[in-house]
Write an enzyme that holds these catalytic residues in place. Structure first.
Site, PDB file in Angstrom:
ATOM      1  N   GLU A   1     -16.028  27.524 -14.628  1.00  0.00           N
ATOM      2  CA  GLU A   1     -15.557  28.897 -14.318  1.00  0.00           C
ATOM      3  C   GLU A   1     -16.738  29.908 -13.623  1.00  0.00           C
ATOM      4  O   GLU A   1     -16.369  30.733 -12.783  1.00  0.00           O
ATOM      5  CB  GLU A   1     -14.999  29.687 -15.625  1.00  0.00           C
ATOM      6  CG  GLU A   1     -13.905  28.691 -16.102  1.00  0.00           C
ATOM      7  CD  GLU A   1     -13.302  29.284 -17.432  1.00  0.00           C
ATOM      8  OE1 GLU A   1     -12.265  28.677 -17.823  1.00  0.00           O
ATOM      9  OE2 GLU A   1     -13.763  30.249 -17.960  1.00  0.00           O
TER      10      GLU A   1
ATOM     11  N   PHE B   1       4.921  29.964 -19.085  1.00  0.00           N
ATOM     12  CA  PHE B   1       4.466  31.299 -19.026  1.00  0.00           C
ATOM     13  C   PHE B   1       3.439  31.274 -17.641  1.00  0.00           C
ATOM     14  O   PHE B   1       2.933  32.226 -17.391  1.00  0.00           O
ATOM     15  CB  PHE B   1       3.709  31.894 -20.247  1.00  0.00           C
ATOM     16  CG  PHE B   1       2.514  31.192 -20.855  1.00  0.00           C
ATOM     17  CD1 PHE B   1       1.380  31.217 -20.057  1.00  0.00           C
ATOM     18  CD2 PHE B   1       2.619  30.526 -21.921  1.00  0.00           C
ATOM     19  CE1 PHE B   1       0.311  30.680 -20.632  1.00  0.00           C
ATOM     20  CE2 PHE B   1       1.512  29.757 -22.428  1.00  0.00           C
ATOM     21  CZ  PHE B   1       0.318  29.895 -21.511  1.00  0.00           C
TER      22      PHE B   1
ATOM     23  N   ARG C   1     -15.876  34.852 -27.538  1.00  0.00           N
ATOM     24  CA  ARG C   1     -14.429  34.772 -28.130  1.00  0.00           C
ATOM     25  C   ARG C   1     -14.307  35.503 -29.506  1.00  0.00           C
ATOM     26  O   ARG C   1     -13.157  35.991 -29.874  1.00  0.00           O
ATOM     27  CB  ARG C   1     -14.453  33.167 -28.587  1.00  0.00           C
ATOM     28  CG  ARG C   1     -14.509  32.040 -27.425  1.00  0.00           C
ATOM     29  CD  ARG C   1     -13.288  32.247 -26.371  1.00  0.00           C
ATOM     30  NE  ARG C   1     -11.837  32.109 -26.841  1.00  0.00           N
ATOM     31  CZ  ARG C   1     -10.678  32.010 -26.388  1.00  0.00           C
ATOM     32  NH1 ARG C   1     -10.838  31.872 -24.928  1.00  0.00           N
ATOM     33  NH2 ARG C   1      -9.807  31.970 -26.887  1.00  0.00           N
TER      34      ARG C   1
ATOM     35  N   LYS D   1      -8.973  41.831 -17.162  1.00  0.00           N
ATOM     36  CA  LYS D   1      -7.805  41.763 -16.923  1.00  0.00           C
ATOM     37  C   LYS D   1      -7.045  42.914 -16.136  1.00  0.00           C
ATOM     38  O   LYS D   1      -7.313  44.147 -16.529  1.00  0.00           O
ATOM     39  CB  LYS D   1      -6.823  40.826 -17.868  1.00  0.00           C
ATOM     40  CG  LYS D   1      -7.151  39.421 -18.121  1.00  0.00           C
ATOM     41  CD  LYS D   1      -6.331  38.774 -19.110  1.00  0.00           C
ATOM     42  CE  LYS D   1      -6.686  37.487 -19.297  1.00  0.00           C
ATOM     43  NZ  LYS D   1      -5.771  36.661 -20.306  1.00  0.00           N
TER      44      LYS D   1
ATOM     45  N   HIS E   1     -10.226  37.510 -20.478  1.00  0.00           N
ATOM     46  CA  HIS E   1     -10.482  36.315 -20.672  1.00  0.00           C
ATOM     47  C   HIS E   1     -11.732  35.718 -20.965  1.00  0.00           C
ATOM     48  O   HIS E   1     -12.755  36.409 -20.735  1.00  0.00           O
ATOM     49  CB  HIS E   1     -10.146  35.332 -19.143  1.00  0.00           C
ATOM     50  CG  HIS E   1     -10.687  34.062 -19.160  1.00  0.00           C
ATOM     51  ND1 HIS E   1      -9.867  33.073 -19.467  1.00  0.00           N
ATOM     52  CD2 HIS E   1     -11.869  33.599 -18.648  1.00  0.00           C
ATOM     53  CE1 HIS E   1     -10.495  32.016 -19.422  1.00  0.00           C
ATOM     54  NE2 HIS E   1     -11.759  32.334 -18.757  1.00  0.00           N
TER      55      HIS E   1
ATOM     56  N   ASN F   1      -3.551  40.753 -22.250  1.00  0.00           N
ATOM     57  CA  ASN F   1      -4.322  40.884 -23.465  1.00  0.00           C
ATOM     58  C   ASN F   1      -5.771  41.115 -23.045  1.00  0.00           C
ATOM     59  O   ASN F   1      -6.685  40.809 -23.787  1.00  0.00           O
ATOM     60  CB  ASN F   1      -4.214  39.521 -24.341  1.00  0.00           C
ATOM     61  CG  ASN F   1      -4.883  38.358 -23.517  1.00  0.00           C
ATOM     62  OD1 ASN F   1      -5.017  38.324 -22.448  1.00  0.00           O
ATOM     63  ND2 ASN F   1      -4.348  37.190 -24.210  1.00  0.00           N
TER      64      ASN F   1
ATOM     65  N   TYR G   1      -6.315  28.798 -13.584  1.00  0.00           N
ATOM     66  CA  TYR G   1      -5.366  28.784 -14.779  1.00  0.00           C
ATOM     67  C   TYR G   1      -4.544  27.413 -14.546  1.00  0.00           C
ATOM     68  O   TYR G   1      -3.684  26.950 -15.369  1.00  0.00           O
ATOM     69  CB  TYR G   1      -4.240  29.938 -15.147  1.00  0.00           C
ATOM     70  CG  TYR G   1      -4.815  31.113 -15.606  1.00  0.00           C
ATOM     71  CD1 TYR G   1      -5.473  30.744 -16.915  1.00  0.00           C
ATOM     72  CD2 TYR G   1      -4.892  32.277 -15.146  1.00  0.00           C
ATOM     73  CE1 TYR G   1      -6.080  31.814 -17.750  1.00  0.00           C
ATOM     74  CE2 TYR G   1      -5.439  33.348 -15.822  1.00  0.00           C
ATOM     75  CZ  TYR G   1      -6.097  33.340 -16.971  1.00  0.00           C
ATOM     76  OH  TYR G   1      -6.496  34.229 -17.673  1.00  0.00           O
TER      77      TYR G   1
ATOM     78  N   THR H   1      -5.766  35.431 -29.167  1.00  0.00           N
ATOM     79  CA  THR H   1      -4.825  35.471 -28.053  1.00  0.00           C
ATOM     80  C   THR H   1      -3.882  36.489 -27.980  1.00  0.00           C
ATOM     81  O   THR H   1      -3.561  37.204 -27.136  1.00  0.00           O
ATOM     82  CB  THR H   1      -4.226  34.079 -27.416  1.00  0.00           C
ATOM     83  OG1 THR H   1      -5.455  33.197 -27.419  1.00  0.00           O
ATOM     84  CG2 THR H   1      -3.693  34.064 -26.338  1.00  0.00           C
TER      85      THR H   1
HETATM   86  P1  IDP Z   1      -7.275  32.505 -24.359  1.00  0.00           P
HETATM   87  O1  IDP Z   1      -7.182  33.471 -23.107  1.00  0.00           O
HETATM   88  O2  IDP Z   1      -7.178  33.206 -25.747  1.00  0.00           O
HETATM   89  O3  IDP Z   1      -8.127  31.334 -24.336  1.00  0.00           O
HETATM   90  P2  IDP Z   1      -4.914  30.347 -23.761  1.00  0.00           P
HETATM   91  O4  IDP Z   1      -4.252  29.755 -24.673  1.00  0.00           O
HETATM   92  O5  IDP Z   1      -6.150  29.798 -22.852  1.00  0.00           O
HETATM   93  O6  IDP Z   1      -5.664  31.811 -24.334  1.00  0.00           O
HETATM   94  O7  IDP Z   1      -3.983  31.205 -22.294  1.00  0.00           O
HETATM   95  C1  IDP Z   1      -4.663  31.723 -21.179  1.00  0.00           C
HETATM   96  C2  IDP Z   1      -3.980  33.005 -21.187  1.00  0.00           C
HETATM   97  O8  IDP Z   1      -2.417  32.960 -21.010  1.00  0.00           O
HETATM   98  C3  IDP Z   1      -3.818  34.077 -22.323  1.00  0.00           C
HETATM   99  O9  IDP Z   1      -5.066  34.982 -22.147  1.00  0.00           O
HETATM  100  C4  IDP Z   1      -2.694  34.877 -22.077  1.00  0.00           C
HETATM  101  O10 IDP Z   1      -2.927  35.765 -20.822  1.00  0.00           O
HETATM  102  C5  IDP Z   1      -1.669  33.931 -21.343  1.00  0.00           C
HETATM  103  N1  IDP Z   1      -0.867  33.401 -22.521  1.00  0.00           N
HETATM  104  C6  IDP Z   1      -1.435  32.763 -23.515  1.00  0.00           C
HETATM  105  N2  IDP Z   1      -0.140  32.195 -24.283  1.00  0.00           N
HETATM  106  C7  IDP Z   1       1.123  32.913 -23.984  1.00  0.00           C
HETATM  107  C8  IDP Z   1       2.278  33.144 -24.059  1.00  0.00           C
HETATM  108  O11 IDP Z   1       2.761  32.562 -25.036  1.00  0.00           O
HETATM  109  N3  IDP Z   1       3.012  34.035 -23.404  1.00  0.00           N
HETATM  110  C9  IDP Z   1       2.482  34.667 -22.374  1.00  0.00           C
HETATM  111  N4  IDP Z   1       1.315  34.634 -21.694  1.00  0.00           N
HETATM  112  C10 IDP Z   1       0.577  33.896 -22.594  1.00  0.00           C
HETATM  113 MG    MG Z   2      -8.197  29.711 -22.554  1.00  0.00          MG
END
Ligand code: IDP
Ligand code: MG
Length: 140
Positions: free
Chosen positions: A128, A59, A87, A11, A117, A114, A51, A93
């Protein structure tokens, strides 16, 4: 265990801090093979569509603007149990909840920024991967 493929993104928070190589080393050390890789600037439309599953989440707008804030590296990873293994290497996350040694624990700036992805299932991995790569781009 069958050889599987998963989709990964490094990212913008990570490309900005020049962490592509360090993240790739963690993926490779875990036994994942980078069988396709391209550095791109995601468009707003691409990020919104990628997304799309999160479009009702509070968010969503911020996530799309973060994902288009700089270059990303899109990748296909291959290996035994690649979806679950990636993962595991990524970590939770929210980096505050990520295990020691994971990419997100070591590199993530926040729950949003973070660093990586990773697909959450083999079915989503196939969707994807096809979103960013042609079959001929992937050399296993
Ligand atoms: P993942 O990337 O671990 O699969 P997901 O729930 O699929 O997590 O969320 C996709 C992306 O959205 C996350 O990697 C992060 O960048 C962002 N995200 C998820 N939850 C939050 C939040 O509560 N606040 C802000 N950004 C979030
Ligand atoms: Mg995800």
């Amino acid at each position: 265990m069958a050889i599987e493929r998963t989709f990964s993104i490094i990212k913008p928070d990570a490309t900005r801090r020049n962490l592509t190589g360090k993240i790739n080393a963690k993926l490779e050390d875990a036994g994942l093979r980078i069988v396709a890789q391209r550095r791109i600037q995601m468009s707003q439309a691409q990020a919104e569509s990628f997304y799309g599953v999160h479009k009702e989440r509070p968010f969503f707008g911020s996530l799309v603007s973060f994902m288009t804030s700089g270059p990303v590296v899109v990748q296909v990873l291959e290996g035994e149990n690649a979806v679950a293994k990636n993962r595991e290497v990524m970590g939770a996350t929210n980096p505050e909840n990520a295990d020691a040694g994971t990419i997100r624990k070591e590199f993530a700036e926040s729950i949003e920024a973070n660093s990586v992805h990773g697909s959450d299932s083999p079915e989503n991995a196939a969707i994807e991967i096809a979103y960013f790569f042609a079959g001929s781009d992937i050399v296993g």
